[in-house]
Design an enzyme around this catalytic site. Structure first.
Site, PDB file in Angstrom:
ATOM      1  CG  ASP A   1      -1.819   7.607   1.145  1.00 24.55           C
ATOM      2  OD1 ASP A   1      -0.783   8.158   0.755  1.00 24.55           O
ATOM      3  OD2 ASP A   1      -2.936   7.836   0.646  1.00 24.55           O
TER       4      ASP A   1
ATOM      5  NE  ARG B   1      -9.177  11.008  -6.739  1.00 21.80           N
ATOM      6  CZ  ARG B   1      -8.575  11.017  -7.919  1.00 21.80           C
ATOM      7  NH1 ARG B   1      -9.217  11.479  -8.976  1.00 21.80           N
ATOM      8  NH2 ARG B   1      -7.344  10.567  -8.063  1.00 21.80           N
TER       9      ARG B   1
ATOM     10  CG  ASN C   1      -2.679  11.639  -7.396  1.00 23.35           C
ATOM     11  OD1 ASN C   1      -2.631  12.178  -8.490  1.00 23.35           O
ATOM     12  ND2 ASN C   1      -3.696  11.810  -6.572  1.00 23.35           N
TER      13      ASN C   1
ATOM     14  N   GLY D   1      -7.334   4.354   2.978  1.00 20.11           N
ATOM     15  CA  GLY D   1      -7.317   3.133   2.181  1.00 20.11           C
ATOM     16  C   GLY D   1      -8.537   2.972   1.289  1.00 20.11           C
TER      17      GLY D   1
ATOM     18  CB  SER E   1      -3.464   7.109  -4.147  1.00 22.71           C
ATOM     19  OG  SER E   1      -3.048   8.314  -4.754  1.00 22.71           O
TER      20      SER E   1
ATOM     21  CG  ASP F   1      -1.647   2.490   6.753  1.00 26.69           C
ATOM     22  OD1 ASP F   1      -1.802   3.613   7.255  1.00 26.69           O
ATOM     23  OD2 ASP F   1      -2.095   2.172   5.640  1.00 26.69           O
TER      24      ASP F   1
ATOM     25  CG  ASP G   1      -1.789   1.185   1.341  1.00 24.06           C
ATOM     26  OD1 ASP G   1      -2.339   1.606   0.310  1.00 24.06           O
ATOM     27  OD2 ASP G   1      -1.947   1.716   2.452  1.00 24.06           O
TER      28      ASP G   1
END
Length: 222
Positions: A11, A49, A120, A46, A118, A172, A9
Site C-alpha cells: 500500500d 488488521r 490480500n 502499514g 495485508s 511509504d 511494501d
C-alpha cells in the site's frame, strides 16, 4: 557489496489501496459506533488488521467491549468489505512509474519480495498483473510481530535466500522505514522528509524511483 534483492511494501508503494482500507474500516466503525477521520486513519497505515482494529477500539474507548473471538469476527467482516472494494483493481491502479521500475529491476536480475501486512497481497499482485515479478511473498499470518518490528523484512530476505546486507527495502510508512532500518537493511522511503526522514534514501513519489540513483546512495553509505 552488491545489491541483489528488493523487498517491497504494498500500500502506497505499488498501488494505493489505503483508500479502500479506510472506507472498509469506516463502515465497520459506523456499525460499532466509532467515528474516525482520515487523520486518525494515518495511524493505521502499514499496521496489521488486528492491530488496526485494536487502535480503533481504543480510540472509541471500546477495547474491553469485545472478546478475542468477537474481535476476529470484526476484523474478518472488515476484510470481506475490503475485498469487495478491491475486486475492480487493475493494472491501471499501479502507482506512477512502478511498472517501469519493476521492469528495470528485473532487467538487472534483481530478486523481488513482497513484505506487506495485508493478507490480500497475493490477490492484489494478481489484480495488478505484477505477480510474476515477485519471487516470494511473506505471509503476514506467519509473523509474530508487526512493523516497526523488522521481522517481515528479515523473513523476506530469508525467503529470497539473500543476506540482509544485499537487500533494499521500499516503504511509504514510518513504521515500515523503522522496520527496514532495524533489520538492518538499506531503506528507500516514498513520501515526505517530515515522516520518513530516517530513510537512507527518499523520493517524494513513486515516479522518482530510479535504480541507478538508489544504488549510488547505497554504495555511498558502504
Amino acid at each position: 557489496m552488491t545489491v541483489k534483492g528488493f523487498i517491497f511494501d504494498l500500500d502506497g508503494v505499488l498501488t494505493d489501496s489505503a483508500e479502500y482500507h479506510y472506507l472498509a474500516w469506516q463502515e465497520l466503525g459506523h456499525k460499532i459506533g466509532i467515528a474516525f477521520d482520515r487523520d486518525f486513519n494515518e495511524q493505521l497505515k502499514g499496521v496489521s488488521r488486528m492491530d488496526s482494529l485494536e487502535r480503533i477500539l481504543a480510540f472509541g474507548n471500546k477495547s474491553d467491549h469485545y472478546n478475542q473471538a468477537e474481535k476476529e469476527e470484526l476484523a474478518d467482516e472488515k476484510n470481506e468489505q475490503y475485498k469487495l472494494l478491491i475486486n475492480n483493481v487493475s493494472p491501471a491502479d499501479l502507482l506512477p512509474g512502478i511498472k517501469e521500475f519493476l521492469d528495470e529491476l528485473k532487467a538487472k536480475g534483481m530478486k523481488l519480495a513482497l513484505a506487506s501486512a495485508s493478507k490480500n497481497g497475493p490477490f492484489l499482485l494478481e489484480k495488478l498483473e505484477i505477480a510474476d515479478y515477485f519471487e516470494t511473498v511473506v505471509d503476514p499470518a506467519s509473523l509474530s510481530n508487526g512493523k516497526p518490528d523488522p521481522e517481515i523484512f528479515v523473513k523476506g530476505a530469508q525467503q529470497l535466500g539473500l543476506p540482509l546486507s544485499e537487500c533494499i527495502g521500499v516503504e511509504d510508512a514510518q513504521a515500515g522505514i523503522e522496520a527496514i532500518n532495524a533489520a538492518p537493511m538499506f531503506s528507500v522511503g516514498i513520501g515526505s522528509a517530515d515522516s520518513l526522514g530516517s530513510a537512507d534514501y527518499l523520493v517524494p513519489d513513486t515516479s522518482k524511483l530510479s535504480l541507478e540513483a538508489i544504488l549510488q546512495a547505497f554504495n555511498a553509505k558502504q
